[in-house]
Enzyme design. Structure first.
Site, PDB file in Angstrom:
ATOM      1  N   CYS B 134       1.855  -4.363  -9.173  1.00 45.32           N
ATOM      2  CA  CYS B 134       1.371  -2.976  -9.240  1.00 45.32           C
ATOM      3  C   CYS B 134       1.572  -2.261  -7.912  1.00 45.32           C
ATOM      4  CB  CYS B 134      -0.112  -2.991  -9.628  1.00 45.32           C
ATOM      5  SG  CYS B 134      -0.876  -1.362  -9.616  1.00 45.32           S
ATOM      6  N   CYS B 137      -1.330  -0.079  -6.756  1.00 42.95           N
ATOM      7  CA  CYS B 137      -2.441  -0.870  -6.198  1.00 42.95           C
ATOM      8  C   CYS B 137      -2.126  -1.374  -4.792  1.00 42.95           C
ATOM      9  CB  CYS B 137      -2.738  -2.092  -7.071  1.00 42.95           C
ATOM     10  SG  CYS B 137      -2.852  -1.736  -8.834  1.00 42.95           S
ATOM     11  N   ASP B 138      -0.940  -1.878  -4.595  1.00 40.89           N
ATOM     12  CA  ASP B 138      -0.659  -2.654  -3.382  1.00 40.89           C
ATOM     13  C   ASP B 138       0.388  -2.051  -2.442  1.00 40.89           C
ATOM     14  OD1 ASP B 138      -2.424  -4.620  -4.298  1.00 40.89           O
ATOM     15  OD2 ASP B 138      -0.860  -5.573  -5.500  1.00 40.89           O
TER      16      ASP B 138
END
Lengths: 310, 310
Positions: B134, B137-138
């Protein structure tokens, strides 16, 4: 142009801050405006304990502080100016604050909502001293006391039901001869032995020394007045979205709430709305936070498509 | 009947736990099933810092612990049994676990999804240490670094574009000679100077000491191998919803994701879905948490209406 942004966010409540965090991560050139304090209505909340992930003993003030810290840690600078007017021209949003003029390719509106007031004597004076707009927030302070709830809709019914488990006696006061609340709520109300519904009355005044002690009721038919001793009055006559400056620019419903699709896009395809200013099924902090993130990602996707160079 | 509930929740990831908290507050007689650990995919996340309100330095494990604590503080008992089959009969849900049989008047499905894996050496070892599924997300953790994105569909293209604003260099690696991604996405990709598409290659291995340092690519035509130094690899080859046992009972799309309306109701009016198992615009922790709360409140409203005595 110095004041030209990819994205503008108006309002730094939990929805707006969530948008800002996602906009930052997406690498957008954006700006966030706030006319008051970061956190917005959070600052009025005594306890926040249904925001999953935070545990059960966090105050609204603490969560607001956390939002400020997150903005700070990410190097996001707020512009503390009140937006007084917006307009659009060929998919560009023009934004006027009291001090400056800005333009942006996309806009997220997260201006929140404000509870409607009765606009009567004593109301402002006793806010936080027996006048409340949120039973879940303040009901606990009136454990085993006598309270009044004003209104006849779903919110008023839900607040009265909520308080019936905490307070000794609840008066639900409504100006008409029947409630507007859904049937199942009414049936539940009728079963409560410590709850009395007073129809056809309005509240004209709130009295007390340091705290609320009595309210004055007026019969809507014969205009006769009487006093009622209560320790608190919960006003549940609705909320007004802070959307005045957007009227005529995007679609807004009769109650002032911004209409969006499931992806939070308004009637203009470069403007999104998130949080309490939007017509939505569940008004909670956690849903506002989620909407902020969705709006930012949708704005990002739009910018990627419409402006291939970003 | 001891095992007869108002509401059953399947899955104790963040969506399911959020549902449970709201169900508890609403006073419902409910049960929550989990076959693994509270938190679900959270436990794979090295850092969670786009969950607004939590600040920037929380690990997935810490958030999962917080969820467990909240459940405990509210006196919510989980049933650690794997649900293996469900069925419905006259608006009652029948639930079979490996050990027991339960029935419920309403059901919230929050079983999550699993990202498809490459199933190569190093992949599991470096999850949270440079292997990610993701970018939203990261991605931020790899600011100004070199990263690879694996895949050729819309998700891979979007992840690569997203990363192109954050990272110094992006390699998009696809096993075929052209991308499946939509045209406008491809056009945007082609314009990115810090992005290179490597066609006709697969990744066969991920290497590093403590963190990802290089990946091994294999030419799909001549099978020649070469190494590529990267700080992270984003695998975007799709996700599988954990919805097998619901097939034929509620509507599920071709990719296995549950179809719902905006209020998260499935094709049956006593079953809701929340979180990653649902077809939804943005897969994030904060949106899953919000959906959990919405599903619980919608289930509560349904139960109040359909079963007036609750």
């Amino acid at each position: 142009m110095q004041n030209f942004y990819d994205l503008a966010i108006i309002g730094a409540g939990i929805a707006g801050v969530s948008s800002a965090v996602y906009a930052k991560r997406a690498g957008l050139k954006f700006v966030i405006f706030e006319s008051g304090s970061v956190g917005g209505q959070l600052l009025l909340m005594e306890r926040v304990d249904n925001f999953i992930g935070l545990g059960l003993n966090v105050s609204g003030y603490q969560l607001a502080e956390q939002l400020s810290k997150t903005l700070n840690d990410l190097g996001i600078q707020l512009i503390f100016e009140k937006v007084i007017k917006i307009n659009t021209e060929e998919k560009i949003v023009k934004i006027w604050t009291e001090k400056n003029f800005y333009t942006s390719k996309a806009l997220i509106i997260s201006t929140g909502a404000s509870f409607k007031k009765l606009k009567i004597k004593g109301e402002d004076e006793f806010i936080g001293k027996g006048v409340s707009y949120c039973a879940v927030c303040d009901g606990f302070f009136f454990k085993n006391k006598t309270v009044a709830v004003i209104g006849g809709g779903n919110t008023a019914a839900q607040e009265a039901l909520y308080l019936s488990n905490i307070c000794a006696k609840i008066f639900l006061i409504h100006r008409r001869d029947k409630l507007r609340a859904l049937n199942y709520l009414q049936e539940a109300l009728f079963k409560k032995e410590n709850l009395k519904i007073i129809y056809n009355h309005i509240v004209t005044q709130i009295n007390g020394k340091n705290f609320v002690e009595e309210i004055i009721l007026e019969d809507t038919e014969n205009k006769l007045k009487k006093n009622l001793n209560v320790d608190a009055i919960f006003i549940a006559i609705g909320a007004t979205a802070n959307t005045q400056i957007f009227k005529g620019i995007i679609d807004i419903d009769a109650d002032g709430f911004i209409l969006t699709d499931e992806r939070l896009k308004t009637s203009l395809d470069f403007i999104w709305a998130a949080g309490d200013c939007r017509r939505r099924p569940l008004r909670q902090l956690i849903t506002a936070a989620a909407e902020g993130s969705i709006a930012a990602i949708e704005a990002y996707k739009y910018l990627k498509t419409a402006y291939i160079s970003i």
